[in-house]
Design an enzyme around this catalytic site. Structure first.
Site, PDB file in Angstrom:
ATOM      1  N   VAL A  63       3.316  38.819  -1.481  1.00  0.00           N
ATOM      2  CA  VAL A  63       3.613  40.136  -2.048  1.00  0.00           C
ATOM      3  C   VAL A  63       4.981  40.665  -1.642  1.00  0.00           C
ATOM      4  CG1 VAL A  63       1.179  40.764  -2.260  1.00  0.00           C
ATOM      5  CG2 VAL A  63       2.427  41.351  -0.156  1.00  0.00           C
ATOM      6  N   ASN A  89      -4.235  45.611  -1.733  1.00  0.00           N
ATOM      7  CA  ASN A  89      -5.030  45.446  -0.524  1.00  0.00           C
ATOM      8  C   ASN A  89      -4.315  44.627   0.557  1.00  0.00           C
ATOM      9  OD1 ASN A  89      -7.673  45.087   1.088  1.00  0.00           O
ATOM     10  ND2 ASN A  89      -7.126  42.978   0.556  1.00  0.00           N
ATOM     11  N   TYR A 154       1.703  50.043  12.933  1.00  0.00           N
ATOM     12  CA  TYR A 154       0.695  49.952  11.878  1.00  0.00           C
ATOM     13  C   TYR A 154       0.465  51.318  11.241  1.00  0.00           C
ATOM     14  CZ  TYR A 154      -3.777  49.023   9.586  1.00  0.00           C
ATOM     15  OH  TYR A 154      -4.784  48.902   8.659  1.00  0.00           O
ATOM     16  N   ALA A 155       0.310  52.347  12.069  1.00  0.00           N
ATOM     17  CA  ALA A 155       0.084  53.693  11.558  1.00  0.00           C
ATOM     18  C   ALA A 155       1.263  54.164  10.717  1.00  0.00           C
ATOM     19  CB  ALA A 155      -0.162  54.657  12.715  1.00  0.00           C
TER      20      ALA A 155
END
Length: 257
Positions: A63, A89, A154-155
């Protein structure tokens, strides 16, 4: 058959939440395009869907690679003529404080979790705009809205996805395209299972501690998220635009961590 006749593209559908969603969508009547960077994983999911009587096709693509994404979307249009639902996703997790996270790990997280959503959406949107309909589901996280130990990068990526979702919705609402976001909490996927085994001397004790973050004392399952994705993909959610959907066991609204 809540998705009967719909063409659905799911990225990162070779395992975990993506795989569970692909199986559920096929069961509900969709023709599912299973995308994953792992050909073996993707083909296995397609095999399971088709053997169960569903319709699925595998298309491999990274992606983060513009050319691969463009080719994938063009292949879907050539075969199916349209894309009704896009589920962005594909993503990776990052564990660690900011100062201890290597630059290449930061770069990869930004590339997959943010650029990946942008790149796939960018190539799908013109077809949805032409057909004057579509549903895009972006995978964010409840960590987009709360602070959490050793999850800064990540956040940050999931917060970006949530902000992207809201602005995308404003841009594409005139084309009858809905853009919503899923905000899961801790979901018991193979990644979480492997993380517990590698990071803790007593994985079972660590699991029990993690369960206490949720109000119900349980972890979510990939099927829990898949069911929420099904609602957003179906016409039942036609009045939901730019919405965050929480599947977090009450973490965000219930108690501080």
């Amino acid at each position: 058959m809540r998705l009967s006749g719909k063409i659905v593209l799911i990225t990162g559908a070779g395992s975990g939440i993506g795989a569970s969603t692909a199986k559920l969508f096929a069961k509900e009547g969709a023709s599912v395009i299973v995308n994953d960077i792992s050909e073996a994983d993707g083909i296995q999911i397609v095999k399971e869907i088709n053997e169960a009587g569903g319709k699925a096709t595998f298309i491999g693509a990274d992606v983060t690679d513009r050319d691969q994404v463009k080719a994938m979307v063009e292949q879907v249009i050539a075969q199916c003529k349209q894309i009704d639902v896009l589920f962005n996703n594909a993503g990776i997790s990052v564990v660690g404080t900011l100062h201890e996270t290597e630059d290449d790990v930061i770069d990869r997280a930004m590339q997959v979790n943010i650029k990946g959503v942008c790149t796939v959406s960018k190539h799908v949107l013109p077809y949805m705009m032409e057909q004057k309909q579509g549903s895009i589901i972006n995978m964010s996280s409840c960590l987009a809205e709360i602070g959490f130990l050793r999850r800064a990068i990540y956040a940050a990526t999931k917060g970006a996805v949530l902000a992207l979702t809201k602005s995308m919705q404003v841009d594409y609402a005139p084309y009858n395209i809905r853009v919503n976001a899923l905000l899961p909490g801790t979901i018991y996927t193979p990644f979480v299972e492997n993380y517990l085994k590698s990071a803790y001397e007593d994985p079972e004790a660590a699991l029990e501690k993690i369960k206490q973050r949720q109000l119900n004392g349980q972890l979510g399952t990939p099927e829990d998220v898949a069911n929420a994705a099904l609602f957003l993909a179906s016409d039942e959610s036609k009045f939901m635009l730019g919405s965050p959907v929480y599947i977090d066991g009450g973490v965000v609204s219930g108690k501080a961590l």
